[in-house]
Write a protein that holds these residues in place. Structure first.
Motif, mmCIF file in Angstrom:
data_model
loop_
_atom_site.group_PDB
_atom_site.id
_atom_site.type_symbol
_atom_site.label_atom_id
_atom_site.label_comp_id
_atom_site.label_asym_id
_atom_site.label_seq_id
_atom_site.Cartn_x
_atom_site.Cartn_y
_atom_site.Cartn_z
ATOM 1 N N GLU A 129 -0.629 5.160 -1.648
ATOM 2 C CA GLU A 129 -0.099 5.313 -2.992
ATOM 3 C C GLU A 129 0.135 3.952 -3.640
ATOM 4 O O GLU A 129 -0.116 3.766 -4.829
ATOM 5 C CB GLU A 129 1.210 6.107 -2.960
ATOM 6 C CG GLU A 129 1.725 6.489 -4.352
ATOM 7 C CD GLU A 129 2.987 7.331 -4.297
ATOM 8 O OE1 GLU A 129 3.386 7.849 -5.349
ATOM 9 O OE2 GLU A 129 3.560 7.467 -3.197
ATOM 10 N N LYS A 130 0.589 3.001 -2.830
ATOM 11 C CA LYS A 130 0.827 1.653 -3.354
ATOM 12 C C LYS A 130 -0.480 1.029 -3.845
ATOM 13 O O LYS A 130 -0.532 0.460 -4.944
ATOM 14 C CB LYS A 130 1.465 0.774 -2.280
ATOM 15 C CG LYS A 130 1.831 -0.619 -2.757
ATOM 16 C CD LYS A 130 2.439 -1.437 -1.626
ATOM 17 C CE LYS A 130 3.765 -0.843 -1.167
ATOM 18 N NZ LYS A 130 4.434 -1.711 -0.161
ATOM 19 N N ILE A 131 -1.540 1.144 -3.049
ATOM 20 C CA ILE A 131 -2.827 0.577 -3.444
ATOM 21 C C ILE A 131 -3.353 1.256 -4.701
ATOM 22 O O ILE A 131 -3.858 0.590 -5.624
ATOM 23 C CB ILE A 131 -3.845 0.712 -2.288
ATOM 24 C CG1 ILE A 131 -3.459 -0.223 -1.137
ATOM 25 C CG2 ILE A 131 -5.254 0.402 -2.773
ATOM 26 C CD1 ILE A 131 -4.334 -0.072 0.089
ATOM 27 N N TRP A 132 -3.211 2.573 -4.785
ATOM 28 C CA TRP A 132 -3.686 3.305 -5.960
ATOM 29 C C TRP A 132 -2.951 2.838 -7.203
ATOM 30 O O TRP A 132 -3.559 2.610 -8.259
ATOM 31 C CB TRP A 132 -3.475 4.803 -5.747
ATOM 32 C CG TRP A 132 -4.150 5.638 -6.786
ATOM 33 C CD1 TRP A 132 -5.412 6.159 -6.746
ATOM 34 C CD2 TRP A 132 -3.602 6.041 -8.056
ATOM 35 N NE1 TRP A 132 -5.684 6.858 -7.893
ATOM 36 C CE2 TRP A 132 -4.591 6.803 -8.716
ATOM 37 C CE3 TRP A 132 -2.381 5.835 -8.689
ATOM 38 C CZ2 TRP A 132 -4.387 7.347 -9.982
ATOM 39 C CZ3 TRP A 132 -2.178 6.379 -9.958
ATOM 40 C CH2 TRP A 132 -3.172 7.128 -10.585
ATOM 41 N N GLU A 133 -1.621 2.697 -7.104
ATOM 42 C CA GLU A 133 -0.817 2.271 -8.246
ATOM 43 C C GLU A 133 -1.136 0.831 -8.645
ATOM 44 O O GLU A 133 -1.194 0.493 -9.837
ATOM 45 C CB GLU A 133 0.672 2.411 -7.923
ATOM 46 C CG GLU A 133 1.159 3.842 -7.797
ATOM 47 C CD GLU A 133 1.192 4.567 -9.128
ATOM 48 O OE1 GLU A 133 1.161 3.889 -10.179
ATOM 49 O OE2 GLU A 133 1.249 5.812 -9.125
ATOM 50 N N LEU A 134 -1.334 -0.053 -7.660
ATOM 51 C CA LEU A 134 -1.660 -1.436 -7.957
ATOM 52 C C LEU A 134 -3.001 -1.540 -8.672
ATOM 53 O O LEU A 134 -3.162 -2.334 -9.613
ATOM 54 C CB LEU A 134 -1.670 -2.268 -6.673
ATOM 55 C CG LEU A 134 -0.299 -2.540 -6.044
ATOM 56 C CD1 LEU A 134 -0.463 -3.147 -4.653
ATOM 57 C CD2 LEU A 134 0.531 -3.458 -6.927
ATOM 58 N N ARG A 135 -3.962 -0.736 -8.238
ATOM 59 C CA ARG A 135 -5.253 -0.741 -8.921
ATOM 60 C C ARG A 135 -5.118 -0.245 -10.345
ATOM 61 O O ARG A 135 -5.776 -0.765 -11.266
ATOM 62 C CB ARG A 135 -6.246 0.134 -8.147
ATOM 63 C CG ARG A 135 -6.781 -0.515 -6.887
ATOM 64 C CD ARG A 135 -7.669 0.429 -6.118
ATOM 65 N NE ARG A 135 -8.356 -0.250 -5.030
ATOM 66 C CZ ARG A 135 -9.004 0.366 -4.053
ATOM 67 N NH1 ARG A 135 -9.041 1.688 -4.021
ATOM 68 N NH2 ARG A 135 -9.604 -0.330 -3.110
ATOM 69 N N ALA A 136 -4.264 0.759 -10.549
ATOM 70 C CA ALA A 136 -4.054 1.292 -11.895
ATOM 71 C C ALA A 136 -3.461 0.229 -12.818
ATOM 72 O O ALA A 136 -3.852 0.112 -13.979
ATOM 73 C CB ALA A 136 -3.144 2.523 -11.833
ATOM 74 N N VAL A 137 -2.514 -0.544 -12.296
ATOM 75 C CA VAL A 137 -1.924 -1.619 -13.108
ATOM 76 C C VAL A 137 -2.962 -2.708 -13.361
ATOM 77 O O VAL A 137 -3.053 -3.259 -14.470
ATOM 78 C CB VAL A 137 -0.681 -2.214 -12.420
ATOM 79 C CG1 VAL A 137 -0.069 -3.312 -13.303
ATOM 80 C CG2 VAL A 137 0.360 -1.134 -12.140
#
Length: 209
Positions: A129-137
């Motif tokens: 989830e952290k990687i997904w959110e970081l990519r989104a930002v």
């Protein structure tokens, strides 16, 4: 990928963003330094290429200090558009000048306006989830910022994979480079305790984009 925030006005200085190459290299919006085709400024491309080659075999790269005089002279030369042979420069000096360049970017490479988004992404419980959110930002970054971020992460990953010779694993690299990438608005007004927390979080930011 979502539309770049370079069209949304994030940290844009009037008359600079998208205007082509700027005379000075330091302290300019990254978009103002890039070519019309969106490429990074030539000195930064050459610097990254040399560090890609020399960084893995340079002990303490990004951690060990370079000569203050040499650093000042190289910065002045680059700011005046001098033709610098990057391949003849010590890797430690190039690493130091890269950090100085990152620090000089107005609103930082990761964009001060996105500070809360980055911090929220870092708080996600699971790694996925952290990687997904970081990519989104990351997709909210101006195109030039995202390009340099990808090149920088590739370089740091490459050096980290050669920690036996560089003595710089991913954690060490994050501590040395991370604080140059992001800071909150009005960081100079934060108390010491808050600044330490900000530095700790920025240093721990190691996404895969």
């Amino acid at each position: 990928m979502a539309p770049s925030s370079s069209e949304g006005g994030l940290c844009r200085s009037p008359g600079q963003a998208g205007s082509g190459c700027s005379r000075a290299l330091f302290g300019q919006p990254l978009a103002a330094l890039c070519g019309e085709d969106g490429t990074l400024p030539q000195p930064i491309q050459e610097l990254l290429a040399v560090l890609q080659q020399e960084g893995p075999s340079t002990e303490g790269i990004f951690r060990r200090a370079a000569s203050g005089t040499a650093l000042r002279e190289l910065r002045e030369a680059l700011d005046h558009g001098a033709d610098v042979d990057m391949g003849s420069q010590p890797a430690l000096l190039l690493a130091a000048i890269l950090k100085e360049f990152l620090r000089s970017i107005p609103c930082k490479l990761l964009v001060t306006e996105l500070y809360e988004d980055w911090m929220a992404a870092m708080q996600k419980a699971s790694r996925e989830e952290k990687i997904w959110e970081l990519r989104a930002v990351a997709e909210k970054l101006p195109a030039a910022n995202l390009l340099l971020l990808k090149r920088l992460l590739s370089l740091l990953r490459h050096i980290g994979h050669h920690a036996a010779t560089s003595r710089m694993g991913c954690s060490n690299l994050a501590v040395c480079v991370g604080p140059n990438l992001l800071s909150p608005a009005h960081a100079d007004l934060l108390p010491l305790e808050a600044m330490l927390e900000v530095t700790h979080k920025a240093a721990g930011w190691r996404p895969t984009v």
